[in-house]
Each structure stands twice: as structure tokens, then as C-alpha cells.
Design a protein around this motif. Structure first.
Motif, PDB file in Angstrom:
ATOM      1  N   TYR A   1       0.840  -1.187   0.000  1.00 42.10           N
ATOM      2  CA  TYR A   1       0.000   0.000   0.000  1.00 42.10           C
ATOM      3  C   TYR A   1       0.882   1.248   0.000  1.00 42.10           C
ATOM      4  CZ  TYR A   1       0.966   0.360   5.021  1.00 42.10           C
ATOM      5  OH  TYR A   1       1.588   0.473   6.238  1.00 42.10           O
TER       6      TYR A   1
ATOM      7  N   ARG B   1      -3.055   3.737   2.796  1.00 41.81           N
ATOM      8  CA  ARG B   1      -4.009   2.960   1.991  1.00 41.81           C
ATOM      9  C   ARG B   1      -5.023   3.823   1.258  1.00 41.81           C
ATOM     10  NH1 ARG B   1      -3.046  -0.422   6.445  1.00 41.81           N
ATOM     11  NH2 ARG B   1      -2.274  -2.480   5.833  1.00 41.81           N
TER      12      ARG B   1
ATOM     13  N   VAL C   1      -4.781  -1.114  -2.204  1.00 35.64           N
ATOM     14  CA  VAL C   1      -3.580  -1.936  -2.109  1.00 35.64           C
ATOM     15  C   VAL C   1      -3.239  -2.459  -3.493  1.00 35.64           C
ATOM     16  CG1 VAL C   1      -3.946  -2.585   0.301  1.00 35.64           C
ATOM     17  CG2 VAL C   1      -4.942  -3.981  -1.523  1.00 35.64           C
TER      18      VAL C   1
END
Length: 779
Positions: free
Chosen positions: A639, A652, A669
Motif C-alpha cells: 500500500y 491505503r 492496495v
């Protein structure tokens, strides 16, 4: 969030305003009459190949420290003090500040002489250094002009040339000269190389190290001599180099070999006790040829310490094994002090004898620490804590057992959620690290002796609650750690790394809101059984803060192949279900993941001066899912964003690629990650440090199941790299560093092409800044 970012922006602007005030203040406030502030020092060299930074190290008077090469921040602090030296506030400002550097003609002359001497040592015997001083408004500017001239090079190297010299009889008889001659193939002195005195000294150290590893305990580098003959050389600026061992030493034993006779180990060494007190206080145990001294009850099994010691009785003295023994004993973390002492004893013959005493002072066997922290990341606040209990030498064989419990409460930005903390996590871990190498079918005696392997076993469990799901993760790990003593590489091989992940109470509306089936599949029950190998390199020197150093780490992981083979042998049947309606196998009632993964990270720390340094970092990683699970598990995926990555984005929330996430919960991700950072760090006052940084990178997916626009890795991925910049403040107490970073978006790949540079509009800059609070440096 916007209000917070604007408030932080005002604070950062105020800091830069203070910088401007310091820089604007007269730097000559405390420069006396007929004195000049040393403002600038330059070195001009007529040979562009010569390293100017090496020359500048020989300058004996340098200007006041600058930040960003411009602001004399520390001098500004000093100048803020008043004339009254008795006031404590003025004393404090002068103590944390830096007094003005007053130009000194004598130091300039000395610096010119030192530069000239340095060049002579490098083989430039005709080098000349002159200086020019410019004065302007009570400031002095110094320029050193260096005329390098030709360099003297090595025409040939001769070792132990006896012409005109006497034979070193003792050295010949002891075998020293034979070892010396055989080793000449490893010389550092090369033909046509500059006649560099530093290289000559390195050669002296190398020869001495070689001989001390072959039993010559009393040999010193002072017994190695060099002679350079320029008169008989075939060409001008060439020299013949002669390397010799001196004929006569003050101590004739310097040329004799020694063997180790007796080895004693004091498990409870006390430097305050005399020899007589030792005899009356300590118990003695004779174990496998070693004399063991200890107080009261024997707290450590002798077998473990004896296996750690690299020295052997009745073997020749070897300085390398002495160093290896130091390093391995210290690596046990059982002793606060390790000392190895040798005493010469009377013996007949050419080979002399040594008695070795290894002195060990034990540390406290039990300890605990409590750690509390508060976090703030892009409006997501949190509190957390950790309690860890350690017991060293729990089974009296050097084992270290630790038990930890931790918990945290966080506030995630969730639409319609009004709770102060809507996310919580609690967990526990039990870990055992033993210096024993638990590999019963392979003895590998040499490997155990040379690489000091350890065995690590751990069990952990964590429970996480979020507004959309609850997740339980049980982990069991078994592996090995090893490193060669006095070397820069460390290795870790987790033979078994088992993660059992259960997703419960998953909000169906949350799953339906994930518009990609590929992402939905990550929020299912699964198991990861993998093997992980990692290697780490660093040339950072302990307690040395004035040198550049590198850090490199590579990590490889494979998962699920062993379970797939078992399913194939057992003839298991697959079932079809899940978000992608794929066929897959289960074990213990859950699906297991199959993937391969590899990543690497490189860092370099440039030391500029005592107040400035520059750190660069590059990271690349890729994971490929296949077989039983066509998506990387969420906890294994890469991420972007966060306090230790690209700080202008929340964790993220960046990518993948140019995809603009519309989901309520951050879950961006990817399978592939590329990131780079560069950070300029500078000292401010007391424990306070500052930083300016630029971060760049992104994540992408390579999985064919990925159908989100712009999320897949393609030939245009360089145009999808996010760029952020910012500034930070750090409170550095050596054992603890609290970090505040403000990340500002410069290039946002989620914007349409042609409109991605957002620094000066409403989609980036201070309006969309991210404020991070974290512990420790980001890299």
C-alpha cells in the motif's frame, strides 16, 4: 480536516518566519572591533578529478553552521542573547547556540599547510597551496588555491629485499618471514598506483592482521617498514617501493608464535575484587578442558558458553577468533561487559604459551517495559499501549523469552460514524529466541561455529474491530537467525510462518460498496502458510555519527505450495464459492493463499556536518498470487501513503495507479510497489530537529482479475507516480524520537492527465495537506 490543515500550515509558516528573522539579524552582532566574521571558505583546485570534500576536511577553521546552506540558525540563537552574561536566559541561548567564528590568520596558514601535507601524503609531492582573503562589511571570505602538480606513482614493489640488509634470524626461524612472503599476493600496493601513504598504512595493517591471525601475538604494525626510492626509478615521478620487516625489535618475542594453553571463564566477573578475594569468593568447575569460575549457584549452563567461545586450547593464537568470541558473547545479550585477557607464561622452545581469561559480567535476567503512544494521521486519531516482559537465560542456556500484550483505539474517517474511537485492536505475543540451532538432522558444526545461529519461535493473536468487519489473526512462526561475527550481513529464515485469518461480522453493505470483485475477495477467511527469507546489510558503525553509511534489505516469500502438494497427494476436492465464484481447496475449514513475493529496500545516509544530513531511500516490491487464491491477502499486499511512506497521503488511500478510490474505507492496495524518498535533516535547538522531504511512488496491480480503470501496471506507470513534499519537526531524545510531519501533495495521479500537478490549487497544497505523528525516523 481542512481547518486542521490550515492551522498546521500557519504553524509551519510561523516557523519559517522565525527562520527569516534569524537570518535577517545581523550575524556580526558579537564580532568585536578589528575582528571579522568568517563568512565563507572555498577551495579551488586545478585538477577537477580531486575530491574537494577530502581537502575541506583538512581546513582547521570553518564558518558557522548553516541550514540549507544559507541560514545560520545556531548563530542566530546566540545573537538573540543579551549583553548581560549573568542572566540565565542569555546563558541558555548561548549554550544552545553557536558563537560567531572569528577569522584567525594563523588558522588559515595552518589549514593551507594541512592541505599541502594531505596532498603530499597522497603522492602529490609538488603540490602548492596558497590563500586569498577578502574583507567586506566585517566579514572575511577565504579562498584556498591548490596547484596539484604531477602525482608520484609506484613503478614496482619489492618485499623483504635483503640487498644491503641483514637477515632477520628469529623471524626466519619462527616461520614469520615464510608467512610474510606467501601473503604478498594479497598486497594492496599495485603497480602504477599513486604512492599514497594511507594505502601504505592500510598495507601495514593488513600484514599485521594476517600475522596476528597466525599466532604472532606480540607482532605490531610498527615492525613493518616502507622505503621509497625515486632516484633509481626508470621514469620521472615514479618510485620503487620496498616493504620489510625490521631486523631488530625491542622484544624478540614479537617474531615468535604463541599457542593458547589454558582458558578460564569467569561467569560473575567483578572488577572490584582482588586476586586473593577471587580465590576465596568463587567456586571452580572444570568442564571439557575449561576452568569455570562462578559465585553461588551456577546460573548459566557451561556448555552454551563453551560452544560460543571460538578459542581452542593448544591451538595457535588467532586474533580473528578473539574478535569472533567477543562478538558472539555480546550477541547473547546476557552480559553487560565482556573482556578477554591474555597472559604470557613461561615455556620452552620457539612457540610460546598464553593463558586466556574470559571475564563476563551478567546483566539483570528479568526486565519489563511499558510503552504508550498517541497517533494522529490525516484526522485519524488514536491511542495505544504495549507491555513487554523479558526473561534472559530462562532455562540457563541463553534463551530469551518475551511476552507482550498491546492494544489501541483509533478514529477512522467513516461517513456517518460519530464515535470518538470506532476502531480497536488488542493482541498478545509469546516469543522464544535461543542460541541453540534446532536442526536435528544436520549437524553443520562449522556453520554453527562461524555464523552463531539462533532459533526463534513465536505465537501471537490479535483481534481487530472496525465499523465494517471484525478480524482475528492467529500466527505461529518458527525460524532461524544467523550472522557471521564481525560481518555486515544478517540473515533470517522463517521456515514456518502461519497466519490463520478469520473475517467475521462483515457488513454486507460495505462489501457491496466495493465495486471490484478482486478487492472483495481480500475480505474473506483465509490461511497463509509461507516460508520467508530475508537478508540485511549495513555498514553503519556503532557510536559513530560522523560517517556515511548504507542499508540494504531483501526479502523473499513463498506461500501455499506445500499445502497444494498435500492436496494433490490426498486427492482433495475443490469447492466453488466466494466473490469470484472460483474453485479452491480448504484446510481446517478455510481457504489457503498461494503466492510468491519479493521486495528490496536501499537507504543511504550522507553526513554533511554536525548539524546537517541527507537520507535517501528506494523501495521496490512485487507479489504474484496464483493457484488456490487469485488475489494477494490484504495483509500481504502493498500500500502507499502513511507516516513512513508517501506522507502527503493517508495510509491505503493512494492508488492503485491512477484509480480514484470512492469506497468509504481505505483499502487501496496493490501487487507491485515503487517508492523513493529523500529527506534533509538538520539540528535546531536542544532536542529539536527539523526536516524537509520529497516522497514519490505508487502501487499497482498486475492481477488479470483487476478491472478498475487505471489500477493495472502498464507502460505508462511513470506518469502515475505520486509526488509529495513537506516539512517536519522531531523531538530526539536518543532513546526515543517523536516525529511530526506535514505532507503536501505535489502530483496526484488520480487527477486527469494534464492536471495532476496540484501544489498550487485547491486539490493539493496546504488545503489537502496530511499531518502525521509517529515514533522514530520514517526510514
Amino acid at each position: 480536516m481542512r481547518f486542521l490543515s490550515m492551522r498546521v500550515a500557519y504553524k509551519i509558516s510561523f516557523i519559517f518566519f522565525i527562520f527569516f528573522i534569524f537570518y535577517s539579524c545581523s550575524p556580526t552582532k558579537y564580532v568585536g572591533k578589528d575582528e571579522y566574521l568568517l563568512d565563507r571558505v572555498k577551495v579551488k583546485v586545478d585538477d577537477y578529478k580531486l575530491n574537494r570534500s577530502d581537502l575541506k576536511r583538512n581546513i582547521r577553521q570553518k564558518p558557522n553552521t548553516r541550514i540549507l546552506g544559507v541560514a545560520r540558525f545556531h548563530l542566530g540563537l546566540y545573537n538573540l542573547s543579551g549583553r548581560n552574561e549573568k542572566k540565565k536566559f542569555n546563558q541558555w541561548l548561548r549554550r544552545i547556540g553557536e558563537a560567531p567564528v572569528i577569522y584567525d590568520p594563523f588558522m588559515t596558514q595552518r589549514s593551507a599547510s594541512q592541505i599541502e601535507l594531505y596532498l603530499h601524503n597522497k603522492g602529490f609531492y609538488s603540490a602548492e597551496v596558497s590563500d586569498t582573503i577578502f574583507y567586506k562589511k566585517r566579514k572575511a571570505f577565504v579562498e584556498y588555491h591548490v596547484k596539484v602538480g604531477p602525482v608520484t606513482r609506484i613503478q614496482e614493489v619489492r618485499f623483504d629485499d635483503k640487498e644491503g640488509g641483514r637477515v632477520n634470524q628469529i623471524a626466519e626461524e619462527s616461520g614469520l618471514m615464510a608467512n610474510f612472503r606467501r601473503d604478498t599476493v594479497n598486497t594492496l600496493l599495485e603497480k602504477d598506483a599513486p604512492l599514497d601513504l594511507d594505502v601504505l598504512d592500510d598495507e601495514r595493517e593488513r600484514i599485521t592482521k594476517m600475522l596476528r591471525e597466525k599466532g604472532y601475538f606480540n607482532f605490531s604494525k610498527n615492525f613493518i617498514q616502507f622505503f621509497a626510492d625515486t632516484t633509481s626509478a626508470a621514469k620521472e615521478n615514479m618510485a620503487k617501493v620496498f616493504v620489510r620487516v625490521v631486523e631488530n625489535a625491542v622484544d624478540s618475542n614479537a617474531y615468535r608464535r604463541y599457542f593458547v594453553r589454558n582458558i578460564s571463564v569467569n561467569f560473575d566477573y567483578d572488577p572490584m575484587l582482588t586476586a586473593e578475594q577471587v580465590d576465596s569468593t568463587y567456586n571452580t568447575l572444570y568442564y571439557n578442558g575449561y576452568n569455570i569460575l562462578y559465585k553461588g549457584k551456577l546460573k548459566i549452563k557451561p556448555k552454551m558458553i563453551i560452544e560460543t567461545i571460538q578459542l581452542q586450547q593448544m591451538e595457535l593464537y588467532d586474533a580473528r577468533r578473539v574478535i569472533d568470541t567477543y562478538v558472539r558473547l555480546q550477541a547473547l545479550n546476557l552480559f553487560k561487559m565482556v573482556n578477554i585477557d591474555f597472559k604470557e607464561v613461561e615455556s620452552d622452545g620457539d612457540v610460546k604459551a598464553l593463558d586466556c581469561v574470559i571475564q563476563l559480567s551478567p546483566v539483570k535476567r528479568q526486565s519489563y517495559n511499558v510503552f504508550l503512544e498517541g497517533t494522529h494521521n490525516s484526522g485519524n486519531m488514536g491511542v495505544g499501549g504495549n507491555f513487554t516482559y523479558n526473561h534472559r537465560n530462562v532455562f540457563r542456556a541463553g534463551e530469551n523469552i518475551s511476552a507482550s500484550i498491546w492494544g489501541s483505539l483509533r478514529k477512522e474517517q467513516v461517513n456517518g460514524e460519530g464515535k470518538i474511537f470506532n476502531t480497536s485492536e488488542i493482541g498478545a505475543e509469546l516469543k522464544l529466541v535461543t542460541p541453540q540451532f534446532w536442526m536435528p538432522f544436520f549437524k553443520m558444526k562449522d556453520f554453527r561455529r562461524n555464523y552463531a545461529p539462533k532459533t526463534s519461535i513465536s505465537f501471537s493473536y490479535s483481534y481487530e474491530y472496525t465499523p465494517y468487519y471484525t478480524r482475528s489473526i492467529a500466527n505461529a512462526r518458527f525460524g532461524y537467525l544467523w550472522r557471521k561475527a564481525n560481518k555486515k550481513w544478517r540473515y533470517n529464515f522463517d521456515l514456518i510462518d502461519l497466519n490463520y485469518v478469520l473475517m467475521k461480522d462483515v457488513d454486507q453493505n460495505f462489501i457491496d460498496g466495493l465495486k471490484n470483485e478482486y478487492i472483495k475477495n481480500a475480505y474473506t477467511d483465509h490461511m497463509i502458510l509461507s516460508a520467508v527469507f530475508s537478508a540485511t546489510y549495513t555498514d553503519q558503525q556503532v557510536n559513530v555519527k560522523t560517517a556515511n553509511y548504507s542499508y540494504f534489505r531483501v526479502n523473499t516469500e513463498t506461500s501455499g505450495n506445500f499445502l497444494s502438494v498435500i492436496d494433490g497427494i490426498a486427492g482433495s476436492k475443490s469447492s466453488a464459492s466466494g466473490t469470484l465464484n472460483e474453485k479452491y481447496y480448504k484446510i481446517f475449514g478455510v481457504r489457503y493463499a498461494q503466492f510468491v513475493k519479493a521486495d528490496a529496500e536501499y537507504r543511504y545516509n550522507w553526513y554533511i556536518n554536525r548539524a546537517n544530513s541527507l537520507v535517501g531511500r528506494l523501495f521496490v516490491g512485487c507479489g504474484y498470487p496464483y493457484g488456490n487464491m487469485k488475489v494477494l491477502p490484504f495483509e500481504e499486499a502493498y500500500y502507499g501513503g502513511g507516516a513512513n511512506d508517501i506522507r502527503a497521503w493517508q495510509a491505503r488511500t493512494l492508488g492503485p495507479g491512477s484509480y480514484l478510490a470512492t469506497e468509504k474505507y481505505p483499502n487501496s492496495v496493490g501487487d507491485f510497489k515503487l517508492a523513493g524518498n529523500i529527506e534533509y535533516r538538520f539540528k535546531l535547538i536542544w532536542l529539536l530537529e527539523g526536516a524537509l522531504f520529497v516522497d514519490a511512488g505508487n502501487v499497482w496491480n498486475i492481477n488479470p482479475k483487476e478491472n478498475r480503470f487505471g489500477a493495472k501496471l502498464n507502460y505508462n506507470f511513470f506518469n502515475q507516480i505520486a509526488i509529495g513534499t513537506g516539512a517536519g519537526l522531531r523531538l530526539n531524545a536518543n532513546f526515543f524520537l517523536l516525529r511530526f510531519d506535514l505532507g503536501i501533495k505535489v502530483k496526484d495521479p488520480s487527477m486527469p492527465e494534464g492536471n495532476r500537478f496540484v501544489l498550487f490549487d485547491s486539490r493539493g497544497g496546504f488545503r489537502r495537506s496530511v499531518f502525521n505523528v509517529a515514533i522514530g525516523y520514517p526510514f
